[in-house]
Scaffold this active site. Structure first.
Site, mmCIF file in Angstrom:
data_model
loop_
_atom_site.group_PDB
_atom_site.id
_atom_site.type_symbol
_atom_site.label_atom_id
_atom_site.label_comp_id
_atom_site.label_asym_id
_atom_site.label_seq_id
_atom_site.Cartn_x
_atom_site.Cartn_y
_atom_site.Cartn_z
ATOM 1 N N ARG A 92 3.100 0.764 5.615
ATOM 2 C CA ARG A 92 3.932 0.213 4.542
ATOM 3 C C ARG A 92 4.423 1.269 3.567
ATOM 4 N NH1 ARG A 92 2.608 -3.645 -0.546
ATOM 5 N NH2 ARG A 92 4.725 -4.423 -0.851
ATOM 6 N N LEU A 93 5.723 1.192 3.275
ATOM 7 C CA LEU A 93 6.322 1.845 2.112
ATOM 8 C C LEU A 93 6.596 0.735 1.118
ATOM 9 C CD1 LEU A 93 7.537 4.355 0.720
ATOM 10 C CD2 LEU A 93 9.708 3.772 1.809
ATOM 11 N N ALA A 94 5.833 0.660 0.066
ATOM 12 C CA ALA A 94 5.913 -0.463 -0.864
ATOM 13 C C ALA A 94 7.121 -0.317 -1.772
ATOM 14 C CB ALA A 94 4.635 -0.547 -1.690
ATOM 15 N N VAL A 95 8.005 -1.322 -1.752
ATOM 16 C CA VAL A 95 9.228 -1.301 -2.549
ATOM 17 C C VAL A 95 9.337 -2.547 -3.425
ATOM 18 C CG1 VAL A 95 11.765 -1.329 -2.418
ATOM 19 C CG2 VAL A 95 10.456 0.171 -0.901
ATOM 20 N N CYS A 115 9.302 0.374 6.185
ATOM 21 C CA CYS A 115 8.004 0.498 6.820
ATOM 22 C C CYS A 115 8.159 0.932 8.276
ATOM 23 C CB CYS A 115 7.268 -0.842 6.766
ATOM 24 S SG CYS A 115 7.131 -1.547 5.102
ATOM 25 N N ASP A 157 9.736 -10.030 -0.010
ATOM 26 C CA ASP A 157 10.694 -10.581 0.946
ATOM 27 C C ASP A 157 10.040 -10.772 2.311
ATOM 28 O OD1 ASP A 157 10.527 -7.780 1.155
ATOM 29 O OD2 ASP A 157 12.528 -7.595 1.999
ATOM 30 N N SER A 188 23.281 5.002 -0.134
ATOM 31 C CA SER A 188 24.080 6.001 0.567
ATOM 32 C C SER A 188 25.388 5.385 1.065
ATOM 33 C CB SER A 188 23.278 6.569 1.747
ATOM 34 O OG SER A 188 23.973 7.605 2.391
ATOM 35 N N GLY A 192 12.031 -3.286 6.473
ATOM 36 C CA GLY A 192 13.383 -3.510 5.987
ATOM 37 C C GLY A 192 13.419 -4.159 4.629
#
Length: 616
Positions: free
Chosen positions: A50-53, A2, A103, A379, A79
């Site tokens: 937000r990047l929802a993971v 995020c 989390d 990565s 994170g």
């Protein structure tokens, strides 16, 4: 993953500053394309993209927790915490109750239970801000290796902060000013923890907590590399590295969205891909997806040299076939790499000129292609720094130099301390910058931090220093690049080799074990060899690829000629007119000035788009 931002001001009412907070938050949309939110109260304003993971529906931010209708704390978080399940169980055992599976909520409750000591308990990559409404204090926390960025600008009555500098610059009280020290940091071939080229804007140092109170700011280091005696045998050390890697990759495959690996065919990415493939296969989750970058005409134009002895493509395909990966190659051509619009996108992602041209642009375009099919990628960053993969780890001249070892081969061109990038900068400016002197001062600061064991022999002592320099002054350059290019596309990249347990263990492994067979990364190779084809396991390191198309540097040269002819670029004031003319001469091989031309074009884009004030 995020983007976070915010503002604490003890002498004003921030509930009336929604427009400012919205503008700051909007700069982080690329980092969090899925959703956004703000939290406003009298002295604190928090923004989040937000990047929802994990827990796509439940992990909305900023996240708050209340008791009897009274706000206790608010969190804006970026994170992943890979041990969140264990922490959740521990917190539930002492009475905490959770509404979500995220989390994020675990981090918030961990703060309520353990205060700022929560940082020591987290395993992951993270940068977050917690506003404690009870004491009216702000906590800024960054992960141990600095995988996730976090910047701040102290003010007379508080602080302005953001994942990226652009969020801070969106505040009307902050202007982009760069002085001589800022340019020194920009061109020094190293990164000073906590320092940015922008005057008045700092970064939270890796492994640190910054606390903001009415009385001012304070800083605490919660993690550092320590000198510990290594008593394991070589066989036990190899087994420990393998066990750690298996646990790390297993943890980092936790996601509720499509996941993949980045595969170059080198030892590091191949190890991660093979480990991920085994975990997914054992779980019945299907093949691992892998992605690689390549360039149009690369096979025809590639010429092996000491830096890049082999092409990535054949090795990546070999590894993918070996582990049964669903492999995709994203092929780029010189027109895409030379597109000025792509250069501008890279610049906006970095907030600074990178000066490495197509390596940044190709990474941006690779991630754009990956993002169409995956949201999370694993990565191999940090393996070279950790296990001794770079050629200068094995170069007696670099080892003995009174300088950062990676910079030794880059000095002495275009003025003392400058490298190929800086060869067309103004000679007078280079003299005033004294890049060699600046870098020597930073080098000695870094050496003074190195933890040593008593009675270590001279070579072991020196290689410990070199390892420390890489893990604190070099890997951050690559981590920042990877973060900015990935998050510009809303892609989360995870870096298993940055797990602090692995880093601490291998840091203390004797150098003789790290290259026990006389090669680079011997220890890592031994730990994963059984999972790899021999050709991949034995491949000599080759850095991130660049296009071998001769049209690309010629295209750059033409773009710089056009810029110089306009005579209005602010970058021209930083360039030496004679050296510029030489670089643009038809008699000059475009390849010989490739990096310098790239930097000049980056400087023009940066100074123009960001309206930077140079106080020189």
């Amino acid at each position: 993953m995020c983007g976070i931002t915010g503002w604490v001001a003890y002498d004003r009412d921030l509930t009336a500053e929604r427009a400012v907070l919205d503008a700051m938050t909007a700069t982080q949309i690329c980092r969090g394309p899925d959703a956004g939110g703000v939290h406003l109260e009298q002295h604190a304003a928090l923004g989040h993209r937000r990047l929802a993971v994990i827990d796509v529906e439940g992990g909305v931010q900023p996240m708050t927790v209340e008791h009897d209708g009274r706000l206790l704390a608010a969190l804006t978080y970026s994170g992943e915490v890979y041990n969140h399940r264990e922490l959740r169980a521990e917190l539930e055992a002492v009475g905490h109750r959770f509404r979500t599976r995220s989390d994020t909520e675990v981090v918030l409750h961990a703060y309520l239970e353990w205060g700022e000591q929560l940082a020591e308990r987290l395993n992951g990559m993270f940068a977050f801000a917690i506003w404690d409404a009870r004491s009216e204090e702000l906590l800024l926390v960054r992960d141990r290796m600095g995988v996730k960025p976090l910047h701040y600008h102290p003010t007379p009555d508080g602080v302005i902060f953001g994942s990226e500098v652009k969020a801070i610059l969106a505040h009307p009280a902050v202007r982009p000013v760069v002085d001589l020290d800022g340019l020194r940091e920009l061109f020094s071939y190293s990164r000073t923890p906590g320092v940015t080229p922008y005057r008045g804007i700092a970064e939270v140092r890796p492994g640190h907590v910054v606390r903001v109170r009415r009385e001012g700011l304070s800083m605490r280091r919660y993690w550092a590399l320590e000198a510990r005696e290594h008593t394991d045998t070589l066989e036990a050390t190899v087994a420990t590295v393998r066990a750690l890697l298996e646990d790390i990759v297993h943890r980092q495959l936790d996601a509720d969205v499509p996941l993949c690996s980045l595969l170059s065919g080198g030892l590091d990415s191949s190890a991660v891909t093979a480990l991920a493939a085994r975990v997914l296969r054992d779980a019945g989750a299907g093949p691992v997806r892998s992605f690689a970058v390549d360039f149009t005409g690369q096979s025809e134009n590639f010429h092996a040299d000491a830096v890049r002895p082999t092409q990535d493509g054949p090795y990546a395909r070999l590894l993918a076939e070996h582990v049964g990966a669903d492999h995709t190659v994203i092929e780029l051509d010189s027109a895409e790499l030379g597109d000025l619009a792509q250069r501008a996108t890279v610049l906006r992602a970095r907030d600074l000129p990178g000066g490495i041209g197509d390596m940044d642009i190709s990474l941006l375009l690779l991630f754009r292609g990956v993002r169409r099919q995956s949201t999370v990628a694993l990565s191999g960053e940090s393996a070279d720094e950790l296990f001794g993969g770079y050629r200068w780890f094995h170069d007696p001249r670099a080892i003995a130099a009174d300088d950062f070892p990676w910079a030794v081969s880059l000095t002495g061109i275009g003025g003392e301390g400058a490298g190929p990038r800086e060869q067309i900068l103004d000679a007078g400016l280079l003299g005033r910058l004294d890049l060699a002197g600046y870098r020597r001062a930073r080098y000695r600061e870094a050496l003074a931090e190195v933890p040593h064991l008593p009675d270590a022999d001279p070579l072991e002592r020196r290689m410990r220093e070199i390892s420390y320099l890489h893990l604190t002054r070099f890997v951050c350059i690559l981590l920042d690049r990877k973060d900015r290019m990935s998050m510009a596309n809303g892609l989360e990249v995870r870096v298993p080799f940055c797990d602090h347990r692995l880093v601490q263990y291998v840091f203390n492994t004797p150098w003789a074990m790290k290259h026990f067979d006389g090669r680079e990364k011997s220890l890592l190779r031994a730990a994963v060899r059984d999972m790899l084809p021999d050709a991949v396991a034995d491949r000599v390191k080759s850095p991130y690829p660049v296009t071998a198309d001769p049209h690309y540097p010629a295209l750059l040269q033409a773009e710089l000629a056009q810029l110089a002819a306009q005579r209005t670029s602010p970058a021209l004031d930083l360039l030496d007119r004679r050296r510029l003319a030489d670089a643009l001469s038809p008699d000059t091989d475009p390849q010989s000035v490739r990096l310098a031309v790239d930097l000049a074009l980056d400087l023009d884009t940066w100074l123009t788009e960001y309206q930077v004030t140079l106080d020189l």
